[in-house]
Scaffold this motif. Structure first.
Motif, short mmCIF file in Angstrom:
data_model
loop_
_atom_site.label_atom_id
_atom_site.label_comp_id
_atom_site.label_asym_id
_atom_site.label_seq_id
_atom_site.Cartn_x
_atom_site.Cartn_y
_atom_site.Cartn_z
N GLY A 293 -2.51 -81.78 -68.44
CA GLY A 293 -2.71 -80.49 -67.39
C GLY A 293 -3.88 -80.51 -66.75
N LYS B 243 0.40 -86.65 -65.29
CA LYS B 243 -0.39 -85.37 -64.80
C LYS B 243 0.74 -84.59 -64.51
CE LYS B 243 -3.64 -82.84 -62.51
NZ LYS B 243 -4.82 -82.27 -63.18
N ALA C 174 4.63 -75.45 -64.42
CA ALA C 174 3.96 -75.78 -65.57
C ALA C 174 2.29 -76.52 -64.87
CB ALA C 174 4.32 -76.74 -66.17
N GLY C 175 2.38 -76.76 -63.75
CA GLY C 175 1.22 -77.25 -62.99
C GLY C 175 0.35 -76.37 -62.29
N ASN D 41 -2.59 -73.64 -61.63
CA ASN D 41 -3.82 -73.65 -62.24
C ASN D 41 -3.81 -72.03 -62.79
OD1 ASN D 41 -6.65 -71.95 -61.89
ND2 ASN D 41 -7.04 -74.30 -62.22
N TRP D 42 -4.12 -72.14 -64.11
CA TRP D 42 -3.93 -70.96 -64.94
C TRP D 42 -4.67 -69.51 -64.33
CZ3 TRP D 42 -1.23 -68.37 -68.18
CH2 TRP D 42 -1.46 -67.22 -68.94
N THR E 189 -3.73 -75.39 -67.21
CA THR E 189 -2.60 -75.02 -66.46
C THR E 189 -1.67 -73.95 -67.14
OG1 THR E 189 -1.67 -77.11 -67.52
CG2 THR E 189 -2.62 -77.57 -65.24
N ALA F 38 0.14 -75.70 -70.18
CA ALA F 38 -0.16 -76.12 -71.20
C ALA F 38 -0.84 -74.89 -72.10
CB ALA F 38 -1.80 -76.82 -70.91
#
Ligand SMILES: Cc1cc2nc3c(=O)[nH]c(=O)nc-3n(C[C@H](O)[C@H](O)[C@H](O)COP(=O)(O)OP(=O)(O)OC[C@H]3O[C@@H](n4cnc5c(N)ncnc54)[C@H](O)[C@@H]3O)c2cc1C
Length: 336
Positions: free
Chosen positions: A53, A70, A92-93, A95-96, A120, A123
């Protein structure tokens, strides 16, 4: 085939510790189809496959011999209401932190205490991210993961993820799962969670909004933790150790000032940063690698320190803490 695979790619800018390393093969997957293709590519070429991530919880100690994929699957959407909760899904990709900010802009609360954690969405369940009194497992609804061996997609409930403190079924080295999408259960009606001491001190008793809680968390984090874009680091390098009540009593006699927290009826959680500080590692550097001067739990890389040097310092720290306190420290990031 839409997948683009590159050879011999430098990893320094793909992980927040910024140690020099390379991967034999590199690709970016933007969809489930590309994820399937990446898994098949790895199988056909007999390569280890590593999903990556934001690289904020990894240490690379040697060239990676295999394919790094990635995870760049994007997309977020607000779903239906379930039992007073609003279900929100994200690829999933994503950005948190940007995802957290977006949920707040939609008038939804639940993720504000987890603001500014690097990495991410995909993750976040791996180690059940947690901060300021909230863990991911409390706000997650379900997730979808792809099994690289059987090529099946499975929906996981919270129970099936076997979440624990900085742990889950997905953090096990043998896990075949790659997380593709995560759903969260958020609230339109705000119930602040301010029991964590630093938040309590600043906000308790006041009428607060989710945005104010998020801003406060960001402010505290920025004052305590080094920004990885300025100083390489992987956040907390060790988990806070959980020990038995008997062991705690023995240590506490010698160190009555030791910070500690109840963790279940017969266990106590200690602050790893405090233990490391007592062993005089705070601010200590060995070349470019050192222990942050403000936060002893964070190992930093001033420039060209290697993953091996990071691990050598981590071993010295764990050994000294074990000798002085009889407590075993466990490393939090995944080491490759
Ligand atoms: C400054 C700083 C502060 C931090 N603060 C916190 C904190 O407060 N709380 C906390 O819990 N953590 C914290 N962390 C750790 C880190 O941010 C989290 O663990 C984050 O969830 C990692 O996300 P990532 O995308 O960077 O994962 P990566 O580092 O890219 O990957 C971590 C592991 O997950 C695997 N992985 C990644 N994506 C997937 C996927 N889609 N499917 C399957 N496996 C996958 C990787 O193979 C690897 O093993 C901090 C880190 C830093 C640098």
């Amino acid at each position: 085939m839409t997948l683009s695979v590159k050879r011999q790619v430098a990893l320094q800018s793909h992980h927040t510790l910024g140690c020099p390393a390379t991967t034999e093969y590199w690709t970016e997957v933007r969809s489930l189809n590309e994820l399937v293709e990446a898994c098949r590519y790895a199988k056909t070429h007999q390569l280890n496959l590593l999903p990556l991530g934001g690289g904020s919880n990894v240490v690379f100690t040697q060239p990676f011999e295999g394919l790094i994929a990635k995870i760049a699957i994007l997309g977020k959407q607000i779903g239906n209401n379930q039992g007073g909760k609003v279900i929100v899904e994200a690829g999933a990709g994503e950005n948190w932190h940007q995802f957290v900010c977006w949920t707040l802009q939609q008038g939804l609360s639940g993720l504000e205490n987890l603001s500014l954690i690097p990495g991410t969405v995909g993750a976040a369940p791996i180690q059940n991210i947690g901060a300021y009194g909230v863990e991911l497992k409390e706000v997650m609804d379900k997730l979808w993961a792809f099994n690289r061996e059987t090529e099946q997609i499975k929906q996981f409930s919270v129970d099936e993820c076997q979440f624990d403190y900085r742990d889950s079924i997905f953090k096990q080295p043998s896990s075949p799962w790659i997380i593709a999408k995560v759903a969260f259960k958020l609230s339109a009606k705000f119930q602040p969670k301010l029991h964590y001491q630093p938040l309590k001190q600043l906000l308790d008793g006041k009428s607060v909004t989710p945005q104010q809680v998020s801003d406060t968390v960001c402010h505290i984090r920025a004052s305590k933790l080094p920004d990885p874009s300025v100083l390489g680091n992987a956040g907390s390098f060790f988990k806070n150790p959980v020990i038995s009540l008997e062991q705690f009593k023995a240590i506490y006699q010698a160190y009555p000032e030791m910070p500690h927290y109840q963790a279940g009826s017969h266990q106590i959680k200690l602050a790893a940063g405090w233990l490391i500080e007592q062993c005089d590692f705070k601010g200590l550097y060995q070349g470019d690698i050192g222990v942050h001067e403000k936060q002893a739990l964070v190992i930093v890389n001033k420039g060209n320190g290697t993953g091996r040097e990071v691990m050598a310092l981590a071993s010295q720290i764990a050994k000294k803490v074990s000798e002085q306190f009889g407590v075993q420290l466990e490393i939090e990031p995944r080491v490759y």
